[in-house]
Motif scaffolding. Structure first.
Motif, PDB file in Angstrom:
ATOM      1  N   PRO A  35      50.100  34.088  85.820  1.00 30.52           N
ATOM      2  CA  PRO A  35      49.490  32.993  85.668  1.00 30.52           C
ATOM      3  C   PRO A  35      48.355  32.739  84.551  1.00 30.52           C
ATOM      4  O   PRO A  35      47.047  33.540  84.773  1.00 30.52           O
ATOM      5  N   GLU A  36      48.236  31.918  83.577  1.00 31.05           N
ATOM      6  CA  GLU A  36      47.324  31.899  83.103  1.00 31.05           C
ATOM      7  C   GLU A  36      45.503  31.845  83.411  1.00 31.05           C
ATOM      8  O   GLU A  36      45.210  32.125  83.531  1.00 31.05           O
ATOM      9  N   TRP A  37      45.169  31.506  84.897  1.00 36.12           N
ATOM     10  CA  TRP A  37      44.803  30.872  85.421  1.00 36.12           C
ATOM     11  C   TRP A  37      43.841  32.566  85.578  1.00 36.12           C
ATOM     12  O   TRP A  37      42.802  32.584  85.284  1.00 36.12           O
ATOM     13  N   LEU A  38      44.705  33.768  85.948  1.00 39.51           N
ATOM     14  CA  LEU A  38      44.486  34.830  86.050  1.00 39.51           C
ATOM     15  C   LEU A  38      44.262  35.227  84.700  1.00 39.51           C
ATOM     16  O   LEU A  38      43.224  36.454  84.860  1.00 39.51           O
ATOM     17  N   CYS A  39      45.578  35.512  84.067  1.00 35.71           N
ATOM     18  CA  CYS A  39      44.457  35.733  82.156  1.00 35.71           C
ATOM     19  C   CYS A  39      43.402  35.723  81.989  1.00 35.71           C
ATOM     20  O   CYS A  39      42.844  36.251  81.254  1.00 35.71           O
ATOM     21  N   TYR A  40      43.055  34.227  82.510  1.00 38.88           N
ATOM     22  CA  TYR A  40      41.205  33.752  82.141  1.00 38.88           C
ATOM     23  C   TYR A  40      40.031  34.634  82.711  1.00 38.88           C
ATOM     24  O   TYR A  40      39.101  35.240  82.118  1.00 38.88           O
ATOM     25  N   SER A  41      40.748  34.478  83.964  1.00 38.80           N
ATOM     26  CA  SER A  41      39.558  35.915  84.870  1.00 38.80           C
ATOM     27  C   SER A  41      39.369  36.566  84.021  1.00 38.80           C
ATOM     28  O   SER A  41      38.613  37.417  84.941  1.00 38.80           O
ATOM     29  N   GLY A  42      40.716  37.481  83.900  1.00 38.69           N
ATOM     30  CA  GLY A  42      40.475  38.755  82.946  1.00 38.69           C
ATOM     31  C   GLY A  42      39.850  38.807  81.783  1.00 38.69           C
ATOM     32  O   GLY A  42      38.563  39.849  82.077  1.00 38.69           O
ATOM     33  N   GLY A  97      38.097  47.517  80.773  1.00 34.42           N
ATOM     34  CA  GLY A  97      40.301  48.159  80.940  1.00 34.42           C
ATOM     35  C   GLY A  97      40.942  46.904  81.713  1.00 34.42           C
ATOM     36  O   GLY A  97      41.222  46.303  80.675  1.00 34.42           O
ATOM     37  N   PHE A  98      40.497  46.886  82.851  1.00 39.14           N
ATOM     38  CA  PHE A  98      41.494  46.009  83.691  1.00 39.14           C
ATOM     39  C   PHE A  98      41.541  44.452  82.848  1.00 39.14           C
ATOM     40  O   PHE A  98      41.949  44.270  82.521  1.00 39.14           O
ATOM     41  N   GLY A  99      39.973  44.352  83.079  1.00 38.28           N
ATOM     42  CA  GLY A  99      39.925  43.258  82.217  1.00 38.28           C
ATOM     43  C   GLY A  99      40.282  42.125  80.882  1.00 38.28           C
ATOM     44  O   GLY A  99      41.678  41.449  81.200  1.00 38.28           O
ATOM     45  N   TYR A 100      40.796  43.202  80.398  1.00 31.39           N
ATOM     46  CA  TYR A 100      40.812  43.016  78.875  1.00 31.39           C
ATOM     47  C   TYR A 100      43.031  43.141  79.625  1.00 31.39           C
ATOM     48  O   TYR A 100      43.390  42.501  77.894  1.00 31.39           O
ATOM     49  N   ALA A 101      43.165  44.365  79.931  1.00 29.12           N
ATOM     50  CA  ALA A 101      44.771  43.916  79.630  1.00 29.12           C
ATOM     51  C   ALA A 101      45.222  42.446  81.180  1.00 29.12           C
ATOM     52  O   ALA A 101      46.290  42.098  80.316  1.00 29.12           O
ATOM     53  N   ILE A 102      44.512  42.557  81.604  1.00 28.75           N
ATOM     54  CA  ILE A 102      45.148  41.715  82.463  1.00 28.75           C
ATOM     55  C   ILE A 102      44.735  40.155  81.412  1.00 28.75           C
ATOM     56  O   ILE A 102      46.692  38.911  81.734  1.00 28.75           O
ATOM     57  N   TYR A 103      43.536  40.296  80.955  1.00 27.66           N
ATOM     58  CA  TYR A 103      44.265  38.986  79.450  1.00 27.66           C
ATOM     59  C   TYR A 103      45.233  39.214  79.411  1.00 27.66           C
ATOM     60  O   TYR A 103      45.804  38.039  78.277  1.00 27.66           O
ATOM     61  N   GLY A 104      45.341  40.240  78.683  1.00 23.44           N
ATOM     62  CA  GLY A 104      46.697  40.184  77.682  1.00 23.44           C
ATOM     63  C   GLY A 104      47.899  40.610  78.403  1.00 23.44           C
ATOM     64  O   GLY A 104      48.800  40.560  77.518  1.00 23.44           O
ATOM     65  N   SER A 105      48.279  40.200  79.611  1.00 22.35           N
ATOM     66  CA  SER A 105      49.704  40.617  79.817  1.00 22.35           C
ATOM     67  C   SER A 105      49.813  42.019  79.940  1.00 22.35           C
ATOM     68  O   SER A 105      50.930  42.464  79.628  1.00 22.35           O
ATOM     69  N   SER A 106      49.412  43.232  79.620  1.00 23.18           N
ATOM     70  CA  SER A 106      49.912  44.232  79.265  1.00 23.18           C
ATOM     71  C   SER A 106      49.674  45.238  80.193  1.00 23.18           C
ATOM     72  O   SER A 106      48.407  46.096  80.700  1.00 23.18           O
ATOM     73  N   LEU A 107      50.620  45.686  80.591  1.00 27.19           N
ATOM     74  CA  LEU A 107      50.839  46.798  82.291  1.00 27.19           C
ATOM     75  C   LEU A 107      50.579  47.483  81.062  1.00 27.19           C
ATOM     76  O   LEU A 107      50.215  48.948  82.025  1.00 27.19           O
TER      77      LEU A 107
END
Length: 149
Positions: A35-42, A97-107
């Motif tokens: 979700p977009e909100w989760l990406c931005y929380s990253g 690392g987790f924050g940027y990965a979540i922002y980029g939706s990168s598994l």
């Protein structure tokens, strides 16, 4: 900086550098939809992590070393960022690392960050053995402060 650096120190740093390089490779395992909100929380997590890491870097000042072996002229720091985490720079790198990965939706980046978490856990165990030998008060500090957040 007279520091007794062992093969184990070099091995930890070498694996760490390889994982940092792997993190920034433009690879994707598979697309994940967050979700977009989760990406931005990253991004928020990334921002707080950078701030937390910067505070720890400023506290260490000239005593900063990539190696787990304590710097010869170093002192045990237990205030500021070190009051929250015994290893605030590792903590900042993990959460960044987790924050940027979540922002980029990168598994892929989440996987690399999990590998970094495992590496930093074992690196910190080794580092804490050395710190305990050098600073008798480290055991009390260890009881009241978490390894990471």
């Amino acid at each position: 900086m007279n520091q007794n650096i062992s093969f184990k120190d070099y091995a930890f740093v070498a694996v760490q550098v390889l994982l940092f390089i792997a993190y920034f490779l433009p690879l994707r395992i598979s697309d994940i939809q967050l979700p977009e909100w989760l990406c931005y929380s990253g991004l928020v997590l990334l921002g707080f992590s950078i701030l937390f890491g910067a505070i720890a870097l400023l506290q260490l000042n000239t005593k900063l070393s990539p190696f787990p072996s304590p710097v010869a002229s170093g002192k045990l720091i237990t205030n500021g960022a070190f009051r929250i985490s015994r290893h605030p720079i590792y903590t900042a790198l993990i959460f960044s690392g987790f924050g940027y990965a979540i922002y980029g939706s990168s598994l892929y980046r989440i996987s690399v960050t999990l590998s970094l978490l495992i590496l930093f856990y074992y690196k910190s165990v080794y580092e804490e053995k050395l710190l305990s030998r050098r600073f008798p008060e480290y055991q009390d500090y260890k009881k009241r402060t978490r390894r990471f957040i």
